[in-house]
Design an enzyme around this catalytic site. Structure first.
Site, mmCIF file in Angstrom:
data_model
loop_
_atom_site.group_PDB
_atom_site.id
_atom_site.type_symbol
_atom_site.label_atom_id
_atom_site.label_comp_id
_atom_site.label_asym_id
_atom_site.label_seq_id
_atom_site.Cartn_x
_atom_site.Cartn_y
_atom_site.Cartn_z
ATOM 1 N N HIS A 121 -2.760 0.913 -3.211
ATOM 2 C CA HIS A 121 -2.376 -0.478 -2.915
ATOM 3 C C HIS A 121 -2.820 -0.855 -1.489
ATOM 4 O O HIS A 121 -3.392 -1.926 -1.272
ATOM 5 C CB HIS A 121 -0.850 -0.609 -3.087
ATOM 6 N N GLU A 122 -2.561 0.042 -0.531
ATOM 7 C CA GLU A 122 -2.886 -0.265 0.871
ATOM 8 C C GLU A 122 -4.391 -0.246 1.118
ATOM 9 O O GLU A 122 -4.906 -1.070 1.881
ATOM 10 C CB GLU A 122 -2.178 0.704 1.820
ATOM 11 N N GLN B 50 -2.401 -7.182 6.904
ATOM 12 C CA GLN B 50 -1.118 -7.864 6.703
ATOM 13 C C GLN B 50 -0.462 -8.286 8.015
ATOM 14 O O GLN B 50 0.519 -9.022 8.001
ATOM 15 C CB GLN B 50 -0.158 -6.962 5.917
ATOM 16 N N GLY C 214 4.808 0.608 2.887
ATOM 17 C CA GLY C 214 3.409 0.647 3.304
ATOM 18 C C GLY C 214 3.028 -0.684 3.935
ATOM 19 O O GLY C 214 3.583 -1.719 3.568
ATOM 20 N N HIS D 244 -5.832 -3.464 0.199
ATOM 21 C CA HIS D 244 -5.662 -4.496 1.238
ATOM 22 C C HIS D 244 -6.846 -4.508 2.194
ATOM 23 O O HIS D 244 -7.299 -5.570 2.622
ATOM 24 C CB HIS D 244 -4.401 -4.228 2.064
ATOM 25 N N CYS E 29 4.807 -6.438 -2.574
ATOM 26 C CA CYS E 29 3.960 -6.463 -1.385
ATOM 27 C C CYS E 29 4.657 -7.287 -0.320
ATOM 28 O O CYS E 29 5.190 -8.361 -0.608
ATOM 29 C CB CYS E 29 2.616 -7.105 -1.757
ATOM 30 N N LEU E 30 4.651 -6.793 0.922
ATOM 31 C CA LEU E 30 5.326 -7.523 2.001
ATOM 32 C C LEU E 30 4.646 -8.866 2.270
ATOM 33 O O LEU E 30 5.251 -9.740 2.881
ATOM 34 C CB LEU E 30 5.368 -6.670 3.277
HETATM 35 ZN ZN ZN Z 1 0.720 -5.079 -0.107
#
Ligand code: ZN
Length: 195
Positions: free
Chosen positions: A135-136, A51, A46, A139, A93-94
């Site tokens: 989660h997304e 991000q 995701g 963000h 998380c990226l």
């Molecule tokens: Zn994340």
């Protein structure tokens, strides 16, 4: 869109609350395609627009982490309602590479969003998909999974966060990361075009 890249904690755009997108054009489609590429390169499932340093209320996901258009989903202006139950699951998380911790979230939620063609869709989601969507969507509100840890686990990840903060400060001193004012001015410009 080749200049897009994944930003990491504590970049200020990760704390930005994005406003809804009002229009989709060729450039936005190119951004979405590039977000998928970056997500696959980083082996993620995701990726939210914040991000990649954009204040757009959208995220992409593909639970298989492998390029395959049939598994790719795009969520524009997602709204989450009707949380039910509670479940703990490991998250990463990226934007916090290498950091993983268990997060408690509702086990099932209802999500409503638009696709790139402007069609509204909705679904009850649980399991991994439900977790990724929550989660997304966090963000897009400037919320990171580390904010949802118990006090004890926050304590556990504090040294790793400190490392990220030192690295960020050093990149900024080298001039690789602009000032907060420059970042905010750029976000405002993007916002004026799409929101
Ligand atoms: Zn994340």
């Amino acid at each position: 869109m080749s200049d897009l890249r994944i930003i990491t904690y504590p970049h200020p755009t990760l704390r930005y609350r994005s406003k809804p997108i009002q229009r989709v054009d060729a450039e936005l489609r190119a951004i979405v395609a590039r977000m998928f590429e970056l997500m696959y390169e980083a082996k993620g499932i995701g990726l939210a627009a914040n991000q990649v340093d954009l204040p757009l209320r959208l995220f992409v996901c593909n639970l298989t982490a492998e390029p395959n258009p049939e598994e790719e989903r795009v969520f524009l202006n997602p709204v989450i309602r009707r949380p039910r139950g509670s479940e703990e699951g490991e998250e990463g998380c990226l934007s916090l590479p290498g950091l993983y911790a268990p997060v408690v979230r509702p086990a099932r939620v209802h999500v409503q969003a638009y696709d790139l063609s402007g069609n509204l869709f909705d679904a009850d989601v649980d399991g991994l998909l439900g977790r990724v969507i929550q989660h997304e969507t966090d963000h897009l509100d400037g919320v990171l999974f580390i904010d949802r840890l118990t006090e004890m686990r926050k304590h556990d990840v504090a040294p790793a966060l400190h490392e990220f903060e030192l690295e960020f400060r050093s990149l900024r001193e080298q001039g690789s990361i602009p000032s907060d004012d420059t970042i905010l001015a750029r976000l405002a410009e993007w916002e004026s075009r799409y929101c």
